[in-house]
Enzyme design. Structure first.
Site, PDB file in Angstrom:
ATOM      1  N   LYS A  10       0.819  -1.159  -0.039  1.00 51.89           N
ATOM      2  CA  LYS A  10       0.357  -0.269   0.058  1.00 51.89           C
ATOM      3  C   LYS A  10       1.038   1.129   0.258  1.00 51.89           C
ATOM      4  CE  LYS A  10       1.101   2.078   4.570  1.00 51.89           C
ATOM      5  NZ  LYS A  10       2.094   2.979   4.732  1.00 51.89           N
ATOM      6  N   ASP A 136      -1.788  -1.510  10.795  1.00 54.28           N
ATOM      7  CA  ASP A 136      -2.398  -1.935   8.940  1.00 54.28           C
ATOM      8  C   ASP A 136      -3.281  -3.081   8.770  1.00 54.28           C
ATOM      9  OD1 ASP A 136      -0.993   0.283   8.633  1.00 54.28           O
ATOM     10  OD2 ASP A 136       0.857   0.424   7.550  1.00 54.28           O
TER      11      ASP A 136
END
Ligand code: ATP
Length: 286
Positions: A10, A136
């Site tokens: 990401k 995350d």
């Protein structure tokens, strides 16, 4: 029996830290999106009650310290599973880079053992479970584009940015997220406008996405590591539509609407930065 899962990296289109909480975690507001650079996870069913981690990467541990191991163990314990799994990690995402490689592997294992062990658990439940492994992981369970709040575990899915090129450059250093947060001082810093970023995504406005990228941790890492600053300046000079450090760094990304521009940025970095990637946004949920 085998199950394959892709674990994409990401980038943070925006990262804001609101305040430090009583429990020691920071309250954050992050807009994240997945990119087409991924680890590949192969999960093989074991009839013995074991979790085995295998990887050819010398940068990740092959034992219970691996986030992939912790994900499988968490699912086993939560749902009282008596079967085992061998997890092979083909590591393509740079480690300790601000790209959530470990979190994405953990999320892929949550999805993968759910299928391998036929548990039928929904993504929302896996995301809540994943928040116990790392901030995350919840986002990585879904992938795509999302707003993450709380300490990262509250996820609101957002429209993905208009398709574009991404150049990633990682200098030859690893950055400790804990060290960066410790040095972070919120009062002297320009905060990103998260609402404006969300509006830009909703309006599919590439220019406004670029105008609103921002990361409050960037100046901390830039002060610690001048080479990150140098990469950032180089990417800007070569014409990146937006240039920003991802997470706590040290990876810097440039967004480019035009392919020729992306190649110019890539070529300008090839000489002095070892790890440079030219990829696409992954955009939608995989
Ligand atoms: P984030 O952006 O979520 O802060 P990161 O990209 O900065 O993550 P990771 O690549 O996830 O950092 O690695 C952080 C640490 O986690 C490393 O020191 C590494 O040894 C450890 N680790 C444990 N399991 C893994 C894994 N499967 N892949 C990568 N690192 C792992």
């Amino acid at each position: 029996m085998q199950v394959l899962e892709k674990a994409p990296a990401k980038i943070n289109l925006s990262l804001d830290v609101l305040h430090k909480r009583d429990d020691g975690f920071h309250e954050v507001e992050m807009v994240m999106t997945t990119v087409d650079l991924a680890d590949r996870i192969t999960l093989t069913l074991l009839n013995s009650d074991k979790i085995i981690i295998e990887s050819e990467s010398r940068f990740v541990p092959n034992d219970e310290r691996n986030l992939a191991f912790r994900a499988a163990k968490l699912v086993k314990d939560t749902y009282n599973v008596k079967k085992g799994v061998k997890i092979f990690i083909e590591k393509n995402i740079p480690v300790a880079a601000g790209l959530a490689g470990g979190s994405s592997d953990a999320a892929a294992v949550l999805r993968g053992v759910n299928r391998l062990w036929n548990l039928g658990v929904g993504l929302d439940e896996l995301a809540v479970l994943g928040s116990n492994i790392g901030s995350d992981v919840s986002f990585c369970v879904y992938g795509g584009t999302a707003l993450a709040t709380g300490r990262g575990e509250h996820i609101k899915i957002l429209p993905s940015p208009p398709s574009c090129w991404v150049v990633l450059a990682k200098p030859r250093i690893g950055v400790s997220t804990a060290v960066v947060y410790k040095r972070y001082r919120g009062d002297q810093i320009k905060h990103p406008d998260t609402k404006a970023m969300i509006a830009a995504l909703e309006q599919e406005d590439f220019q406004q996405v670029c105008a609103n990228v921002g990361n409050v941790l960037e100046s901390v890492t830039l002060d610690l590591y001048p080479e990150v600053k140098q990469i950032k300046e180089q990417m800007k000079h070569a014409g990146g539509d937006a240039v920003l450090m991802s997470g706590s760094g040290p990876t810097v990304f440039a967004l480019a609407h035009q392919e020729t521009r992306a190649h110019r940025i890539y070529n300008s970095l090839k000489g002095f930065c070892e790890e440079v990637y030219i990829i696409r946004l992954l955009g939608n949920r995989s």
